[in-house]
Structures are given as C-alpha cells and as structure tokens.
Design an enzyme around this catalytic site. Structure first.
Site, short mmCIF file in Angstrom:
data_model
loop_
_atom_site.label_atom_id
_atom_site.label_comp_id
_atom_site.label_asym_id
_atom_site.label_seq_id
_atom_site.Cartn_x
_atom_site.Cartn_y
_atom_site.Cartn_z
N ASP A 1 16.35 36.58 29.66
CA ASP A 1 17.20 35.45 30.07
C ASP A 1 18.22 35.16 28.97
OD1 ASP A 1 16.91 32.90 32.16
OD2 ASP A 1 17.74 32.36 30.20
N ASN B 1 29.37 28.87 30.23
CA ASN B 1 30.10 28.46 31.45
C ASN B 1 30.89 27.18 31.21
OD1 ASN B 1 29.58 30.38 33.41
ND2 ASN B 1 27.64 29.48 34.01
N ASP C 1 30.84 35.08 34.09
CA ASP C 1 30.60 36.30 34.88
C ASP C 1 30.83 37.55 34.03
OD1 ASP C 1 30.00 34.85 37.09
OD2 ASP C 1 31.80 35.37 38.23
N GLU D 1 21.13 34.07 35.42
CA GLU D 1 21.26 34.80 34.14
C GLU D 1 19.93 35.42 33.76
OE1 GLU D 1 19.61 31.87 34.19
OE2 GLU D 1 19.92 31.39 32.08
N1 LIG Z 1 29.11 32.47 35.45
C1 LIG Z 1 27.95 32.48 36.10
N2 LIG Z 1 27.03 31.55 35.84
C2 LIG Z 1 25.85 31.59 36.49
C3 LIG Z 1 25.56 32.59 37.45
N3 LIG Z 1 24.31 32.37 37.91
C4 LIG Z 1 23.83 31.29 37.27
N4 LIG Z 1 24.75 30.81 36.40
C5 LIG Z 1 24.68 29.67 35.49
O1 LIG Z 1 23.70 29.89 34.50
C6 LIG Z 1 23.35 28.63 33.94
C7 LIG Z 1 21.86 28.62 33.65
O2 LIG Z 1 21.62 27.45 32.95
P1 LIG Z 1 20.18 26.98 32.52
O3 LIG Z 1 19.16 27.43 33.53
O4 LIG Z 1 20.26 25.52 32.22
O5 LIG Z 1 19.85 27.79 31.24
P2 LIG Z 1 20.64 28.07 29.92
O6 LIG Z 1 21.82 27.21 29.74
O7 LIG Z 1 20.89 29.56 29.87
O8 LIG Z 1 19.60 27.68 28.82
P3 LIG Z 1 18.25 28.39 28.41
O9 LIG Z 1 17.89 29.39 29.47
O10 LIG Z 1 17.27 27.28 28.31
O11 LIG Z 1 18.51 29.04 27.09
C8 LIG Z 1 23.80 27.57 34.93
O12 LIG Z 1 24.89 26.89 34.37
C9 LIG Z 1 24.24 28.39 36.15
O13 LIG Z 1 25.32 27.77 36.83
C10 LIG Z 1 26.58 33.55 37.73
O14 LIG Z 1 26.42 34.46 38.55
N5 LIG Z 1 27.74 33.46 37.02
#
Ligand SMILES: Nc1nc2c(ncn2[C@@H]2O[C@H](COP(=O)(O)OP(=O)(O)OP(=O)(O)O)[C@@H](O)[C@H]2O)c(=O)[nH]1
Length: 294
Positions: free
Chosen positions: A170, A178, A187, A213
């Site tokens: 992850d 983002n 992306d 992610e």
């Molecule tokens: N650009 C983009 N963002 C995505 C996609 N799928 C998910 N996300 C974003 O990934 C982010 C995941 O955030 P969180 O689950 O809070 O996790 P994190 O910020 O990575 O924090 P930790 O996992 O705790 O380290 C969210 O902002 C989603 O909108 C995608 O296909 N493209």
C-alpha cells in the site's frame, strides 16, 4: 507490434502441407507442420500455435479425434481449428463443427479463399485477445486486475503451497499526494509504482492491483528470510523512484508491505487477509517498512 502469428498445418501428405503453406505466403504468419495427429499433439504440447489447419483422413488418429483431444485440454482448447479435407459429405461437415472446428474448407481448395478464411480467424483472435486484456487488466496501470489476480493466484497456490509468500502493498500517505498535486499526478504516481514493481518481479511471480492504492503479490520463496529480503528491496526501489518526470518537484513516495507465508491448506483469501493485517501493522509502526507474520 504484435508477435507474428503461428499456424500449424497437420496433414499426412507432405504435398498438401506445401500447397497450404504456399497459400498462406502473403498472410505474414509463421508456419509449422505435423504429418500425423500424434505429432500434432506433441508439437502443441511444446510450442504454442495460434491456429491449426487440420486434415481429417489420417492413419491412426484422424482429424476429428485430434480436434476432440485439443478441446479437452485447457491448454489447447482455445486454439481455433480449421478443417481442411477432401471429405465433402454433410455428415463430415457437421461432425467437424461438433468436435470443435471453427471452419471447414474442402480440398482441393482455392488458395485465396483459404488465405481469406485464415485472415478472418486471425482478426477474431486479435479481438478476443483485446477483450481478454480489457477484462483481466487494471485500466490505469496495465497490471492484472483483482479478478484475474484471484483466478491466477488460486491456481498458483494449489501448485506451490508452502513455497509462496503473499504480500499486500500500500502506498503511504497517498491521499496527501492527491491533495497536494491533484488526481492526475496521483494516477501517474500509481502507474510509475506499478511499473517499478513489475521490473523487480522474480520469475513466475504474480502481481496485481486490488483497488485504489493497494497492490498484491504472490512470490515463490525458499523461506521467510528470502521473502523479507525481497520485500525490503522492493520498498527501496519504490522509495528511490525519481518522480521528477511526474511532478518535477522532488516528489517521493514510499510503500508499506505486509507479508504472510502460505502454509498448510490456507486459502488465497485467508493468506491475503493475514498479509493485510501485517500491512496495517507496518502502517502503525511508522510506514515505509515490511512486516512478516510470525
Ligand atoms: N489518483 C488516484 N487516487 C486514488 C485512486 N484510488 C484511490 N485513490 C486515493 O487514494 C487515497 C487513499 O487514501 P487513504 O486510504 O486515506 O490512505 P493514505 O493516504 O495512502 O494513507 P495510509 O495508507 O494510511 O498511509 C484516497 O485519497 C483515494 O481517493 C486512483 O485510482 N487514482
């Protein structure tokens, strides 16, 4: 540029093979041949072919029997078979389709017609492969999607139980990327991470994007120590990606990895859940680290 298509011509008469091969001269395919049903089955076990031109009347195994065997074997069931035969009775034609043939050309054939029929089948193959790609790949990164990862992972687990480690991967604080740079940059970062991981994959490893992610990996390892060495290398590779092309401002990102060795009769779901638990631990312990169950 797609690889050249390979066609196997099966006929017990070498002259017929030559005539058919000549007819396909302009189609740009690679031709292989076999002079009996047995030889055809053996060749197909060793070498992949995209299409088969199959004679019916051959000693021992006839073309219908060869085709039935091909359709019973999942490794060869998808190869289209065009029957090429002197038999023109309706019963034979019906039988050819019943045993799984996709087309039927009677000998003596017209060369341009044979080439045209082959081209039609090759176009269908292109289409099928395109659809298969769309159905099995993640559209953002091009790696296996969740469904395909689970399909292939179950097969892999059944075969290599006890030697496999599951990893859940992850991206750390991805939301911040983002938020700071926008979804498009997010992306591009995901694509870059996926392609970097792909370049480190050991032979036979299975890698997919399960969603958002989050990525998953199944890798064959000798022991847990080897799994950890690999996971740490993976982490370092991602941490050292130069995202300058993506954003141009020294953007870096890291990943956390949870690992679980597939032991006993554990299911794919269970081993991935366990790896996911370890991933949460890695996040709790400060991120940019790998944690192995144990
Ligand atoms: N650009 C983009 N963002 C995505 C996609 N799928 C998910 N996300 C974003 O990934 C982010 C995941 O955030 P969180 O689950 O809070 O996790 P994190 O910020 O990575 O924090 P930790 O996992 O705790 O380290 C969210 O902002 C989603 O909108 C995608 O296909 N493209």
């Amino acid at each position: 540029m797609p690889e050249q298509r390979r066609i196997l011509i099966v006929d017990d008469d070498a002259r017929n093979i030559k005539v058919a091969a000549n007819a396909l001269n302009d189609t740009g395919v690679v031709i292989g041949f076999a002079k009996s049903g047995e030889e055809a089955l053996n060749r197909l076990r060793e070498t992949p072919f995209d299409l088969i031109l199959l004679d019916v009347m051959m000693p021992r195994l006839d073309g219908f029997q060869v085709c039935s065997r091909l359709k019973e074997d999942p490794r060869t069931a998808g190869i289209p078979v065009i029957f090429l035969t002197a038999r023109t009775d309706e019963e034979s034609i019906e039988r050819a389709y019943e045993v799984g043939g996709i087309d039927y050309v009677s000998k003596p054939f017209r060369t341009r017609e044979l080439a045209a029929r082959v081209r039609v089948q090759l176009r269908q193959l292109d289409l099928i492969e395109r659809l298969e790609f769309l159905a099995t790949r993640d559209s953002l990164t091009g790696v296996f999607n969740r469904r395909r990862f689970f399909e292939l992972g179950s097969v892999m687990l059944a075969e290599f139980r006890g030697e496999l480690v599951a990893m859940m991967i992850d991206v750390d604080h991805f939301k911040r990327i983002n938020d700071a740079y926008g979804h498009q940059v997010g992306d591009a970062v995901l694509r870059q991470i996926a392609s970097t991981i792909e370049t480190t994959l050991p032979q036979g490893a299975l890698f997919g994007r399960l969603g958002g992610e989050e990525f998953a990996l199944l890798v064959r390892v000798r022991d847990a120590e080897e799994a950890m060495v690999y996971a740490d290398r993976l982490r370092e590779c991602v941490a050292s990606i130069d995202l300058a092309q993506v954003e141009g401002s020294g953007l870096r990102c890291t990943i956390s990895i949870g690992l679980s060795v597939a032991e006993g009769d554990v299911s794919l779901d269970a081993v991935l859940n366990e790896a996911d638990r370890m991933l949460y631990r890695a996040k709790d312990e400060g991120r940019n680290r790998a944690v192995l169950r144990g």
